[in-house]
Design a protein around this motif. Structure first.
Motif, mmCIF file in Angstrom:
data_model
loop_
_atom_site.group_PDB
_atom_site.id
_atom_site.type_symbol
_atom_site.label_atom_id
_atom_site.label_comp_id
_atom_site.label_asym_id
_atom_site.label_seq_id
_atom_site.Cartn_x
_atom_site.Cartn_y
_atom_site.Cartn_z
ATOM 1 N N LEU A 47 0.843 -1.189 0.000
ATOM 2 C CA LEU A 47 0.000 0.000 0.000
ATOM 3 C C LEU A 47 0.880 1.241 0.000
ATOM 4 N N PRO A 48 0.330 2.365 -0.371
ATOM 5 C CA PRO A 48 1.113 3.598 -0.281
ATOM 6 C C PRO A 48 1.628 3.816 1.141
ATOM 7 N N THR A 49 2.861 4.254 1.243
ATOM 8 C CA THR A 49 3.458 4.506 2.550
ATOM 9 C C THR A 49 3.041 5.881 3.052
ATOM 10 N N ILE A 50 3.411 6.185 4.284
ATOM 11 C CA ILE A 50 3.119 7.506 4.840
ATOM 12 C C ILE A 50 3.837 8.584 4.041
ATOM 13 N N GLU A 51 5.026 8.256 3.513
ATOM 14 C CA GLU A 51 5.741 9.219 2.677
ATOM 15 C C GLU A 51 4.977 9.476 1.378
ATOM 16 N N ASP A 52 4.351 8.420 0.829
ATOM 17 C CA ASP A 52 3.554 8.590 -0.381
ATOM 18 C C ASP A 52 2.386 9.542 -0.137
ATOM 19 N N TYR A 53 1.709 9.368 1.000
ATOM 20 C CA TYR A 53 0.592 10.246 1.322
ATOM 21 C C TYR A 53 1.079 11.675 1.559
ATOM 22 N N GLY A 54 2.257 11.812 2.153
ATOM 23 C CA GLY A 54 2.815 13.140 2.363
ATOM 24 C C GLY A 54 3.056 13.859 1.052
ATOM 25 N N GLN A 55 3.599 13.132 0.059
ATOM 26 C CA GLN A 55 3.851 13.739 -1.241
ATOM 27 C C GLN A 55 2.548 14.040 -1.977
ATOM 28 N N ALA A 56 1.566 13.144 -1.846
ATOM 29 C CA ALA A 56 0.268 13.385 -2.490
ATOM 30 C C ALA A 56 -0.400 14.630 -1.917
ATOM 31 N N SER A 57 -0.290 14.797 -0.600
ATOM 32 C CA SER A 57 -0.902 15.974 0.024
ATOM 33 C C SER A 57 -0.184 17.254 -0.391
ATOM 34 N N LEU A 58 1.133 17.192 -0.589
ATOM 35 C CA LEU A 58 1.867 18.366 -1.048
ATOM 36 C C LEU A 58 1.429 18.777 -2.454
ATOM 37 N N LEU A 59 1.125 17.793 -3.296
ATOM 38 C CA LEU A 59 0.645 18.116 -4.633
ATOM 39 C C LEU A 59 -0.711 18.814 -4.584
ATOM 40 N N VAL A 60 -1.575 18.349 -3.685
ATOM 41 C CA VAL A 60 -2.875 19.007 -3.515
ATOM 42 C C VAL A 60 -2.669 20.435 -3.034
ATOM 43 N N LEU A 61 -1.810 20.620 -2.034
ATOM 44 C CA LEU A 61 -1.568 21.947 -1.472
ATOM 45 C C LEU A 61 -0.901 22.868 -2.478
ATOM 46 N N GLN A 62 -0.041 22.318 -3.310
ATOM 47 C CA GLN A 62 0.610 23.135 -4.335
ATOM 48 C C GLN A 62 -0.417 23.741 -5.278
ATOM 49 N N GLN A 63 -1.386 22.940 -5.679
ATOM 50 C CA GLN A 63 -2.427 23.453 -6.563
ATOM 51 C C GLN A 63 -3.246 24.539 -5.877
ATOM 52 N N LEU A 64 -3.571 24.330 -4.607
ATOM 53 C CA LEU A 64 -4.361 25.312 -3.867
ATOM 54 C C LEU A 64 -3.604 26.624 -3.699
ATOM 55 N N LEU A 65 -2.312 26.537 -3.422
ATOM 56 C CA LEU A 65 -1.516 27.731 -3.148
ATOM 57 C C LEU A 65 -1.195 28.516 -4.411
ATOM 58 N N MET A 66 -0.891 27.817 -5.480
ATOM 59 C CA MET A 66 -0.414 28.491 -6.689
ATOM 60 C C MET A 66 -1.535 29.045 -7.548
ATOM 61 N N ASP A 67 -2.671 28.391 -7.553
ATOM 62 C CA ASP A 67 -3.764 28.789 -8.427
ATOM 63 C C ASP A 67 -4.794 29.587 -7.635
ATOM 64 N N ARG A 68 -4.792 30.912 -7.807
ATOM 65 C CA ARG A 68 -5.689 31.772 -7.034
ATOM 66 C C ARG A 68 -7.141 31.650 -7.474
ATOM 67 N N SER A 69 -7.388 30.962 -8.569
ATOM 68 C CA SER A 69 -8.769 30.764 -9.011
ATOM 69 C C SER A 69 -9.446 29.610 -8.274
ATOM 70 N N VAL A 70 -8.659 28.796 -7.559
ATOM 71 C CA VAL A 70 -9.224 27.658 -6.827
ATOM 72 C C VAL A 70 -9.855 28.176 -5.541
ATOM 73 N N GLU A 71 -11.148 28.017 -5.424
ATOM 74 C CA GLU A 71 -11.869 28.519 -4.258
ATOM 75 C C GLU A 71 -12.051 27.460 -3.183
ATOM 76 N N LYS A 72 -11.977 26.183 -3.543
ATOM 77 C CA LYS A 72 -12.153 25.127 -2.547
ATOM 78 C C LYS A 72 -11.488 23.853 -3.039
ATOM 79 N N ALA A 73 -11.143 22.992 -2.097
ATOM 80 C CA ALA A 73 -10.575 21.693 -2.447
ATOM 81 C C ALA A 73 -11.704 20.775 -2.888
ATOM 82 N N GLU A 74 -11.461 20.027 -3.960
ATOM 83 C CA GLU A 74 -12.452 19.062 -4.404
ATOM 84 C C GLU A 74 -12.562 17.948 -3.372
#
Length: 238
Positions: A47-74
């Motif tokens: 299964l995905p490791t805790i490090e995998d989940y950490g990297q996946a969450s960073l990708l989600v946060l990167q999209q939220l932080l960089m794209d000012r048009s994103v109003e909410k997380a899907e």
């Protein structure tokens, strides 16, 4: 990275050579990572490791932080952040926090977002036009800070990441104000800078409930002391 994570959560064919219990999907998106890993039958492949989940969450946060048009997380993105928070017991156990290395990556990401969203410094000089450009620049900073606080607060408050964002934006704001203070400013520009910092940034923005406890105000008090000294000196030499 996410495709790799997605491929790891499917069961390979069993030892008997039969069909896998979970058939791989070809339509996985960023948020599908965590929902696919919670199946009834435990997979034989890792299964995905805790490090995998950490990297996946960073990708989600990167999209939220960089794209000012994103109003909410899907929905799936929100679940990715919730699973990551739960893995680290953040918001639950007293003293629980995200891994230091992960926090460092997140803070670097926030700093990149602040650099991207902030306006460029106005041109140097003391003409009437440049005085107006200073006003415009400070107004644009106010718009960015207010907009990002309103946009990100609902997204990151529950994940216990909002304070880190506010602190990083505060540090970036103070670095820009410091660069302005180092210029050869006339008295009008200096007092414009002081008024904005005291009456807008400190009184309105840093008094926001989400911002009050986060920033290091020592940066601000030190800057204010030096700005006042420089402004008073500029009036004495006129």
């Amino acid at each position: 990275m996410l495709k790799t994570l997605g491929s790891r959560i499917f069961r390979r064919a069993g030892q008997d050579g039969g069909e896998p219990l979970i058939s791989p999907r070809t339509d996985l998106t960023m948020g599908d990572v965590d929902t696919q890993s919670f199946q009834t039958h435990p997979p034989s492949s890792p299964l995905p490791t805790i490090e995998d989940y950490g990297q996946a969450s960073l990708l989600v946060l990167q999209q939220l932080l960089m794209d000012r048009s994103v109003e909410k997380a899907e929905g799936e993105q929100q679940r990715t952040l919730e699973v990551w928070r739960g893995m680290n017991a953040v918001g639950g156990e007293q003293g629980a926090s995200y891994p230091p290395s992960w926090i460092k990556e997140f803070q670097q990401m926030v700093q990149q977002a602040a650099t991207r969203h902030f306006p460029s410094l106005p041109p140097e000089g003391s003409t009437q036009q440049q005085q107006q450009e200073l006003h415009t620049y400070l107004h644009h900073i106010q718009e960015v800070l207010t907009g990002e606080l309103l946009r990100l607060a609902p997204l990151l408050r529950e994940a216990c990441l909002l304070a880190a964002v506010i602190d990083s934006y505060h540090v970036h704001t103070m670095s820009q104000l410091e660069r302005l203070l180092q210029r050869e400013l006339d008295s009008d520009q200096l007092f414009t800078l002081l008024r904005w910092t005291l009456k807008t940034y400190l009184s309105k923005m840093l008094s926001h409930p989400d911002a009050a406890a986060a920033p290091d105000l020592l940066l601000l008090t030190d800057w204010l002391q030096r700005a006042r000294t420089k402004a008073l000196h500029s009036t004495q030499v006129m």
